[in-house]
Design an enzyme around this catalytic site. Sequence first.
Site, mmCIF file in Angstrom:
data_model
loop_
_atom_site.group_PDB
_atom_site.id
_atom_site.type_symbol
_atom_site.label_atom_id
_atom_site.label_comp_id
_atom_site.label_asym_id
_atom_site.label_seq_id
_atom_site.Cartn_x
_atom_site.Cartn_y
_atom_site.Cartn_z
ATOM 1 C CD GLU A 51 -12.090 88.283 -17.056
ATOM 2 O OE1 GLU A 51 -11.483 88.644 -17.832
ATOM 3 O OE2 GLU A 51 -11.340 87.805 -16.018
ATOM 4 C CB SER B 62 -18.469 88.369 -15.940
ATOM 5 O OG SER B 62 -16.877 88.405 -15.631
ATOM 6 C CE1 TYR C 117 -17.114 84.379 -19.676
ATOM 7 C CE2 TYR C 117 -16.327 86.116 -18.673
ATOM 8 C CZ TYR C 117 -17.062 85.288 -18.824
ATOM 9 O OH TYR C 117 -18.030 84.918 -17.460
ATOM 10 C CD GLN D 9 -15.754 79.291 -22.979
ATOM 11 O OE1 GLN D 9 -15.505 78.579 -21.930
ATOM 12 N NE2 GLN D 9 -14.913 80.285 -23.608
HETATM 13 P P1 NDP Z 1 -20.422 76.996 -15.897
HETATM 14 O O1 NDP Z 1 -19.399 76.842 -16.845
HETATM 15 O O2 NDP Z 1 -20.450 76.007 -14.439
HETATM 16 O O3 NDP Z 1 -21.891 76.632 -16.218
HETATM 17 C C1 NDP Z 1 -22.133 77.131 -17.817
HETATM 18 C C2 NDP Z 1 -23.612 76.379 -18.265
HETATM 19 O O4 NDP Z 1 -24.000 76.932 -19.402
HETATM 20 C C3 NDP Z 1 -23.749 74.897 -18.253
HETATM 21 O O5 NDP Z 1 -24.933 74.592 -17.788
HETATM 22 C C4 NDP Z 1 -23.483 74.845 -19.755
HETATM 23 O O6 NDP Z 1 -23.995 73.495 -20.089
HETATM 24 C C5 NDP Z 1 -24.262 75.948 -20.256
HETATM 25 N N1 NDP Z 1 -24.095 76.095 -21.902
HETATM 26 C C6 NDP Z 1 -22.907 76.405 -22.264
HETATM 27 N N2 NDP Z 1 -23.001 76.489 -23.530
HETATM 28 C C7 NDP Z 1 -24.405 76.549 -23.803
HETATM 29 C C8 NDP Z 1 -25.138 76.381 -25.079
HETATM 30 N N3 NDP Z 1 -24.297 76.777 -26.261
HETATM 31 N N4 NDP Z 1 -26.300 76.052 -24.948
HETATM 32 C C9 NDP Z 1 -27.103 75.828 -23.689
HETATM 33 N N5 NDP Z 1 -26.459 75.607 -22.499
HETATM 34 C C10 NDP Z 1 -25.031 76.082 -22.663
HETATM 35 O O7 NDP Z 1 -20.736 78.572 -15.397
HETATM 36 P P2 NDP Z 1 -20.872 79.191 -13.845
HETATM 37 O O8 NDP Z 1 -22.228 78.260 -13.445
HETATM 38 O O9 NDP Z 1 -19.606 79.058 -13.277
HETATM 39 O O10 NDP Z 1 -21.279 80.770 -14.243
HETATM 40 C C11 NDP Z 1 -22.576 80.942 -14.717
HETATM 41 C C12 NDP Z 1 -22.730 82.232 -15.578
HETATM 42 O O11 NDP Z 1 -22.113 83.158 -15.022
HETATM 43 C C13 NDP Z 1 -21.949 82.112 -16.749
HETATM 44 O O12 NDP Z 1 -22.409 82.919 -17.815
HETATM 45 C C14 NDP Z 1 -20.536 82.704 -16.562
HETATM 46 O O13 NDP Z 1 -19.862 83.266 -17.659
HETATM 47 C C15 NDP Z 1 -21.194 83.882 -15.327
HETATM 48 N N6 NDP Z 1 -20.023 84.021 -14.664
HETATM 49 C C16 NDP Z 1 -19.615 83.165 -13.686
HETATM 50 C C17 NDP Z 1 -18.696 83.649 -12.582
HETATM 51 C C18 NDP Z 1 -18.151 82.559 -11.508
HETATM 52 O O14 NDP Z 1 -17.185 82.946 -10.884
HETATM 53 N N7 NDP Z 1 -18.602 81.328 -11.467
HETATM 54 C C19 NDP Z 1 -18.357 85.183 -12.368
HETATM 55 C C20 NDP Z 1 -19.148 85.999 -13.068
HETATM 56 C C21 NDP Z 1 -19.904 85.316 -14.147
HETATM 57 P P3 NDP Z 1 -23.204 71.985 -19.929
HETATM 58 O O15 NDP Z 1 -23.369 71.679 -18.751
HETATM 59 O O16 NDP Z 1 -23.823 71.113 -21.021
HETATM 60 O O17 NDP Z 1 -21.758 72.228 -20.221
HETATM 61 P P1 GDR Z 2 -11.252 83.636 -14.388
HETATM 62 O O1 GDR Z 2 -11.034 82.331 -13.494
HETATM 63 O O2 GDR Z 2 -10.458 83.698 -15.392
HETATM 64 O O3 GDR Z 2 -10.879 84.928 -13.125
HETATM 65 O O4 GDR Z 2 -12.702 83.423 -14.464
HETATM 66 P P2 GDR Z 2 -10.019 81.152 -13.562
HETATM 67 O O5 GDR Z 2 -10.127 80.340 -12.116
HETATM 68 O O6 GDR Z 2 -10.213 80.458 -14.892
HETATM 69 O O7 GDR Z 2 -8.482 81.887 -13.286
HETATM 70 C C1 GDR Z 2 -8.169 82.717 -12.298
HETATM 71 C C2 GDR Z 2 -6.689 83.112 -12.343
HETATM 72 O O8 GDR Z 2 -5.854 82.120 -12.007
HETATM 73 C C3 GDR Z 2 -4.853 82.007 -12.999
HETATM 74 N N1 GDR Z 2 -4.377 80.649 -13.158
HETATM 75 C C4 GDR Z 2 -5.113 79.759 -13.862
HETATM 76 N N2 GDR Z 2 -6.142 79.556 -14.328
HETATM 77 C C5 GDR Z 2 -6.698 78.352 -14.749
HETATM 78 N N3 GDR Z 2 -7.929 78.234 -14.923
HETATM 79 N N4 GDR Z 2 -5.804 77.201 -14.658
HETATM 80 C C6 GDR Z 2 -4.497 77.397 -14.281
HETATM 81 O O9 GDR Z 2 -4.054 76.121 -14.476
HETATM 82 C C7 GDR Z 2 -4.144 78.471 -13.701
HETATM 83 N N5 GDR Z 2 -2.960 78.980 -13.067
HETATM 84 C C8 GDR Z 2 -2.966 80.434 -12.938
HETATM 85 C C9 GDR Z 2 -5.556 82.649 -14.251
HETATM 86 O O10 GDR Z 2 -4.526 83.160 -15.228
HETATM 87 C C10 GDR Z 2 -6.352 83.838 -13.631
HETATM 88 O O11 GDR Z 2 -5.573 84.666 -13.592
HETATM 89 C C11 GDR Z 2 -13.707 83.270 -13.882
HETATM 90 C C12 GDR Z 2 -14.855 82.483 -14.735
HETATM 91 O O12 GDR Z 2 -15.626 82.094 -13.748
HETATM 92 C C13 GDR Z 2 -15.811 83.645 -15.686
HETATM 93 O O13 GDR Z 2 -16.963 83.083 -16.089
HETATM 94 C C14 GDR Z 2 -15.974 84.800 -14.652
HETATM 95 O O14 GDR Z 2 -16.678 85.728 -15.652
HETATM 96 C C15 GDR Z 2 -14.880 85.463 -14.042
HETATM 97 O O15 GDR Z 2 -14.205 84.132 -13.041
HETATM 98 C C16 GDR Z 2 -15.188 86.682 -13.002
#
Ligand code: NDP
Ligand code: GDR
Length: 332
Positions: free
Chosen positions: A136, A134, A158, A92
């Site tokens: 985070e 991350s 998270y 998630q």
């Molecule tokens: P997404 O949310 O796009 O993808 C998450 C993936 O995890 C999907 O394939 C989803 O499947 C799968 N998944 C979620 N829950 C389960 C479960 N219970 N069992 C099996 N599969 C599951 O994430 P991102 O690709 O953006 O990110 C990849 C990873 O990197 C994540 O762990 C995220 O927290 C981490 N991350 C991401 C960053 C970013 O900026 N994108 C930055 C730092 C860390 P489904 O398609 O079915 O939902």
């Molecule tokens: P983040 O990404 O929380 O940094 O996590 P997100 O894009 O959700 O938020 C970034 C910032 O934007 C502000 N914000 C909003 N955010 C969302 N989602 N929707 C809104 O309408 C909105 N308006 C303002 C948020 O408060 C926040 O400050 C992402 C994810 O990919 C994580 O899985 C990953 O680990 C971190 O980046 C690094």
Amino acid sequence: MKESKKVALITGITGQDGSYLSELLLKKDYTVHGIVRRTSNLLRSRIEHLRRDEKLYGRRLFLHYGDLSDSTTLRRIISEVSPTEMYHLAGQSHVGLSFEIPESTCEETGMATLRLLEIVRAQPSPVKFYHASSAEIFGDASASPQTENTPLRPTSPYGCAKAFATQLARVYRQSYGLFVCNGILYNHESPRRGENFVTRKIARGAARIARNLDDELVLGNLESRRDWGRAQDYVQAMWLMLQHQTADDYVVATGETHSVREFVDAAFAVVGLPWEKYVKHDSLFNRPTEPVRLVGCSEKIGKTLGWKPAGNFAQLVREMVEAELAAIDSRQ
Ligand code: NDP
Ligand code: GDR
């Protein structure tokens, strides 16, 4: 057909990063296995083009049903696939939602990583393991920019779960000599970003308003700042980590921050509209707490693995808005 010796197993293959990483590994001649969970909708939009490719699907690309909560299935898949490299990306991934569903977020992000590390530890052949950590984990960061040595001070459920998993990955590397890397990635975006993350929401909103499909875009905190990079570059960093002779942790970031307001401004500039007229605020999208001063120093991965981010903020925003416009236009 000759079987490739490099076998990768990806959890989260249907996500943003999993889809780009699959493309990268398939180009590098890997056999790629992905774990997908059962959903009511069979269409997996981000990897559908790969699944439909008869030269790949069933030959060098395979999907297996499994959920992160299901250890017996995970164990069976890992034993059968016998990967040389494993990329653990599933979970998630929405920080804001983790305040609403903290228990399942921590279970999927924290405990599932422990589960996978235990399975990998028991494998007869070594498996190189990438953990998607991350920015985070730094939360209310005690130093800025953050490095691999910055203390962990998460500010969301998270972030706590990622901090737990990151520290466990270190423990498994140090205690059992496993090849485990934490990629401490800052925000990375693309046209494949989930629709409820702020960059995609803004890009989509700007494009829909420009095409008269919507008349407003409702956001939370416009003053939040993030270190935003391109997802395509960041999956390259994941791969590089597992090619190095030793396992380690690496910060992956651009070193530059922008506010949500700046993203909005740049996105509406692409469609030539004044954002102030369309963007509304709703505190529903505010979070109980926000991390502060999150900006990464990627000097270590630059020096050790030769990685550097390509492209800049303006190009990223343009790429995302233009992709939304093209998607709308292709449907009309
Ligand atoms: P997404 O949310 O796009 O993808 C998450 C993936 O995890 C999907 O394939 C989803 O499947 C799968 N998944 C979620 N829950 C389960 C479960 N219970 N069992 C099996 N599969 C599951 O994430 P991102 O690709 O953006 O990110 C990849 C990873 O990197 C994540 O762990 C995220 O927290 C981490 N991350 C991401 C960053 C970013 O900026 N994108 C930055 C730092 C860390 P489904 O398609 O079915 O939902
Ligand atoms: P983040 O990404 O929380 O940094 O996590 P997100 O894009 O959700 O938020 C970034 C910032 O934007 C502000 N914000 C909003 N955010 C969302 N989602 N929707 C809104 O309408 C909105 N308006 C303002 C948020 O408060 C926040 O400050 C992402 C994810 O990919 C994580 O899985 C990953 O680990 C971190 O980046 C690094």
